[in-house]
Write a protein that holds these residues in place. Structure first.
Motif, short mmCIF file in Angstrom:
data_model
loop_
_atom_site.label_atom_id
_atom_site.label_comp_id
_atom_site.label_asym_id
_atom_site.label_seq_id
_atom_site.Cartn_x
_atom_site.Cartn_y
_atom_site.Cartn_z
N LEU A 263 0.83 -1.20 0.00
CA LEU A 263 0.00 0.00 0.00
C LEU A 263 0.86 1.25 0.00
O LEU A 263 0.64 2.18 -0.79
N PHE A 264 1.86 1.31 0.88
CA PHE A 264 2.72 2.48 0.96
C PHE A 264 3.40 2.77 -0.38
O PHE A 264 3.53 3.91 -0.80
N LEU A 265 3.85 1.70 -1.05
CA LEU A 265 4.59 1.87 -2.29
C LEU A 265 3.73 2.41 -3.43
O LEU A 265 4.14 3.31 -4.16
N TYR A 266 2.53 1.85 -3.59
CA TYR A 266 1.81 2.07 -4.84
C TYR A 266 0.42 2.68 -4.71
O TYR A 266 -0.20 2.97 -5.73
N PHE A 267 -0.09 2.88 -3.50
CA PHE A 267 -1.46 3.34 -3.42
C PHE A 267 -1.67 4.73 -4.05
O PHE A 267 -2.57 4.89 -4.88
N PRO A 268 -0.88 5.76 -3.70
CA PRO A 268 -1.13 7.07 -4.33
C PRO A 268 -1.03 7.03 -5.86
O PRO A 268 -1.96 7.51 -6.54
N VAL A 329 -8.52 -9.27 8.46
CA VAL A 329 -9.44 -9.64 7.37
C VAL A 329 -10.12 -8.39 6.81
O VAL A 329 -10.25 -8.23 5.59
N CYS A 330 -10.55 -7.50 7.69
CA CYS A 330 -11.16 -6.24 7.23
C CYS A 330 -10.20 -5.47 6.33
O CYS A 330 -10.59 -4.94 5.29
N GLY A 331 -8.93 -5.41 6.73
CA GLY A 331 -7.94 -4.71 5.92
C GLY A 331 -7.70 -5.39 4.59
O GLY A 331 -7.62 -4.72 3.55
N GLY A 332 -7.58 -6.71 4.61
CA GLY A 332 -7.36 -7.43 3.36
C GLY A 332 -8.50 -7.27 2.39
O GLY A 332 -8.29 -7.01 1.19
N VAL A 333 -9.72 -7.41 2.87
CA VAL A 333 -10.90 -7.24 2.01
C VAL A 333 -10.97 -5.81 1.49
O VAL A 333 -11.32 -5.56 0.33
N GLY A 334 -10.62 -4.85 2.35
CA GLY A 334 -10.65 -3.46 1.93
C GLY A 334 -9.72 -3.19 0.76
O GLY A 334 -10.11 -2.53 -0.22
N LEU A 335 -8.51 -3.70 0.83
CA LEU A 335 -7.55 -3.47 -0.26
C LEU A 335 -7.96 -4.22 -1.52
O LEU A 335 -7.85 -3.69 -2.64
N ILE A 336 -8.42 -5.45 -1.37
CA ILE A 336 -8.83 -6.23 -2.55
C ILE A 336 -10.03 -5.58 -3.24
O ILE A 336 -10.14 -5.59 -4.47
N SER A 337 -10.91 -4.97 -2.46
CA SER A 337 -12.11 -4.34 -3.04
C SER A 337 -11.79 -3.17 -3.96
O SER A 337 -12.63 -2.75 -4.76
N LEU A 338 -10.57 -2.63 -3.87
CA LEU A 338 -10.19 -1.53 -4.76
C LEU A 338 -10.22 -1.93 -6.23
O LEU A 338 -10.31 -1.07 -7.11
N LEU A 339 -10.16 -3.24 -6.50
CA LEU A 339 -10.25 -3.71 -7.88
C LEU A 339 -11.54 -3.27 -8.57
O LEU A 339 -11.58 -3.08 -9.79
N TRP A 340 -12.61 -3.11 -7.79
CA TRP A 340 -13.91 -2.77 -8.37
C TRP A 340 -14.29 -1.30 -8.16
O TRP A 340 -15.42 -0.93 -8.43
N VAL A 341 -13.37 -0.50 -7.70
CA VAL A 341 -13.65 0.92 -7.46
C VAL A 341 -13.43 1.71 -8.75
O VAL A 341 -12.33 1.69 -9.32
N GLU A 342 -14.47 2.37 -9.21
CA GLU A 342 -14.37 3.25 -10.38
C GLU A 342 -14.61 4.71 -10.01
O GLU A 342 -14.02 5.60 -10.61
N ARG A 412 -0.16 -0.77 -11.02
CA ARG A 412 0.09 -0.40 -9.62
C ARG A 412 -1.01 -0.92 -8.70
O ARG A 412 -0.75 -1.31 -7.56
N LEU A 413 -2.25 -0.89 -9.17
CA LEU A 413 -3.37 -1.32 -8.34
C LEU A 413 -3.27 -2.80 -7.98
O LEU A 413 -3.65 -3.21 -6.87
N LEU A 414 -2.76 -3.62 -8.89
CA LEU A 414 -2.64 -5.04 -8.60
C LEU A 414 -1.66 -5.31 -7.46
O LEU A 414 -1.82 -6.28 -6.72
N VAL A 415 -0.64 -4.46 -7.31
CA VAL A 415 0.28 -4.62 -6.19
C VAL A 415 -0.44 -4.33 -4.87
O VAL A 415 -0.25 -5.03 -3.88
N VAL A 416 -1.30 -3.31 -4.87
CA VAL A 416 -2.07 -2.99 -3.66
C VAL A 416 -3.00 -4.15 -3.32
O VAL A 416 -3.14 -4.53 -2.14
N VAL A 417 -3.62 -4.74 -4.32
CA VAL A 417 -4.49 -5.90 -4.11
C VAL A 417 -3.68 -7.08 -3.58
O VAL A 417 -4.13 -7.83 -2.68
N LEU A 418 -2.47 -7.27 -4.10
CA LEU A 418 -1.59 -8.32 -3.59
C LEU A 418 -1.30 -8.09 -2.10
O LEU A 418 -1.22 -9.05 -1.32
N GLY A 419 -1.19 -6.82 -1.71
CA GLY A 419 -1.04 -6.50 -0.30
C GLY A 419 -2.23 -6.95 0.52
O GLY A 419 -2.08 -7.42 1.66
#
Length: 453
Positions: A263-268, A329-342, A412-419
């Motif tokens: 997240l730190f590396l690639y989120f922004p 789990v809340c954190g993991g689901v939160g980051l993975i959910s970014l895949l569907w954020v438009e 970059r987003l896929l790295v955040v999802v990997l996180g």
């Protein structure tokens, strides 16, 4: 080492405020670094696969600095006391680095300044964690750490939104120029951060007094008689003797901080490119995306601060391991959910989940250790435990670039999802840690809240 006389005097609200106020500046500088460094690298022309390696300075500095600073602050006494000399030295160096970093003329200059900045922040931050326990009677530890948590959360929130505020409230130009790269609003945020960092630490240094230990002379003579080799030998001996629980938690910390570092590396940049649709770094759309990422970071830090008040009650009901597992789990689901954020505003919902995990990460692993760490070596072992979190960061810095280039098509987003996936693995691993204390003592242990580097 120096043993402090156990404090008995109850401190009033103003004294609690003064001894914790410096943490606002420390967290302000740290949050600016987290929210803007990757963007600064891209402004200076870095490719996506280069960013992890350019971040390598931060975890390496933490790995080296934190145990050493913890050991030294346990054994220091001078004109400013035990912990305050480190606050002040770190604040001066950090403020200089904050001014210089957004004015970097090259990628390697920026990477070098990140090394200096992260090391300097560690010099200030590490002793702050033991400062409250040094000065307050046990009955006031909850108040003291709650005040420190307030400044951790508020400093991170204000720093994260400062570029957006400078643009949308005060009307400063946020467009990057072809010659300067980094927008003026980012530079101004760093200048403000330098002033805030130094001034708040100075406030704590000059308003809060540390009392000398009763055996000061004997301790000073003992330290003077130790050679540098003896001191490093003592550090290595204490590292070999670390508690079993610390080793077990190291596995949990590995997957937790691997995910957080993604997240730190690639989120922004991911928000700017994948959600806002920016193509060029030198565009207003890219800058708007980076500013919105700062808003998202402010949201998860705000959630972290608010949720931290519920952790003692949750651990009393569910236990530490189950509570931490659910939060991860809340954190993991939160980051993975970014895949569907438009829509950018929906990213804020994802940050709520990550904020819950962030809050738990800053408290529960340390609470599981607090009763087994020898008080006389508190600084060293807390520094060592914090150093463990940088090992996955170093691995990520060395390996993520190749993964980005060969497997993720520089997305970059896929790295955040990997996180997010890594956080889910940490949620499973926590169940393999031994129970170290009864649930009834959770509220007391959760007073030991800290912020990793």
């Amino acid at each position: 080492m120096i043993t402090q006389k156990k404090p008995n005097r109850t401190r009033n609200f103003l004294e609690l405020w003064n001894m914790s106020f410096g943490f606002f500046g420390v967290q302000y500088g740290w949050a600016l670094q987290m929210a803007n460094t990757s963007a600064i690298y891209e402004y200076l022309g870095a490719n996506p696969e280069q960013i992890p390696l350019l971040w390598l300075a931060a975890p390496v500095s933490g790995l080296i600095a934190q145990p050493i600073i913890g050991y030294m602050s346990d054994r220091t006494w001078g004109a400013l006391g035990r912990r305050r000399p480190y606050f002040l030295i770190g604040a001066i160096l950090s403020s200089i680095a904050l001014i210089l970093m957004p004015n970097s003329s090259s990628l390697w200059m920026a990477a070098g300044l990140l090394w200096i900045l992260d090391t300097s922040v560690n010099i200030s931050m590490e002793p702050f964690r033991a400062f409250i326990a040094d000065l307050l009677p046990e009955r006031q530890h909850t108040q003291g750490f709650s005040m420190q948590s307030f400044f951790i959360g508020s400093g991170a929130v204000v720093a994260s939104v400062s570029p957006w505020i400078l643009t949308h409230v005060f009307g400063f130009n946020n467009s990057p120029s072809a010659t300067e790269g980094v927008p003026f609003t980012v530079k101004l945020s760093f200048y403000i951060g330098a002033v805030v960092f130094l001034s708040t630490v100075l406030w704590t240094v000059f308003t809060t007094e540390e009392k000398p230990p009763q055996n000061l002379k004997a301790m000073q003579e003992a330290n003077e008689n130790k050679s540098l080799r003896d001191k490093f030998g003592e550090i290595f001996h204490l590292i070999k003797a670390m508690p079993k629980t610390m080793k077990q938690l190291a596995v949990v910390q590995f997957f937790t901080w691997l995910g957080i570092f993604c997240l730190f590396l690639y989120f922004p940049p991911a928000v700017a490119h994948n959600i806002f649709g920016a193509v060029e770094e030198n565009s207003s759309l890219y800058t708007e995306g980076i500013e919105w990422a700062g808003i998202c970071i402010a949201v998860y830090n705000g959630v972290c601060f608010l949720f931290s008040w519920t952790l003692p009650k949750l651990t009393a009901r569910l236990g530490k391991k189950m509570t931490h597992s659910l939060c991860l789990v809340c954190g993991g689901v939160g980051l993975i959910s970014l895949l569907w954020v438009e829509e950018p505003s929906y990213a804020l919902l994802s940050m709520v989940g990550f904020g819950i995990a962030w809050s738990s990460t800053l408290a529960i692993p340390y609470s599981m250790l607090s009763h087994i760490i020898p008080e006389k070596n508190m600084g060293l072992y807390m520094g060592l435990f914090n150093a463990f979190i940088v090992i996955p960061q170093i691995i990520a810095a060395l390996g993520l670039g190749a993964i980005m280039d060969y497997f993720l098509d520089n997305n970059r987003l896929l790295v955040v999802v990997l996180g997010g996936v890594s956080l889910l693995l940490a949620a499973v691993c926590i169940h393999g840690v031994d129970d170290v204390e009864t649930v009834d003592s959770d509220s007391k242990a959760l007073e030991l809240q800290v912020t990793p580097s």
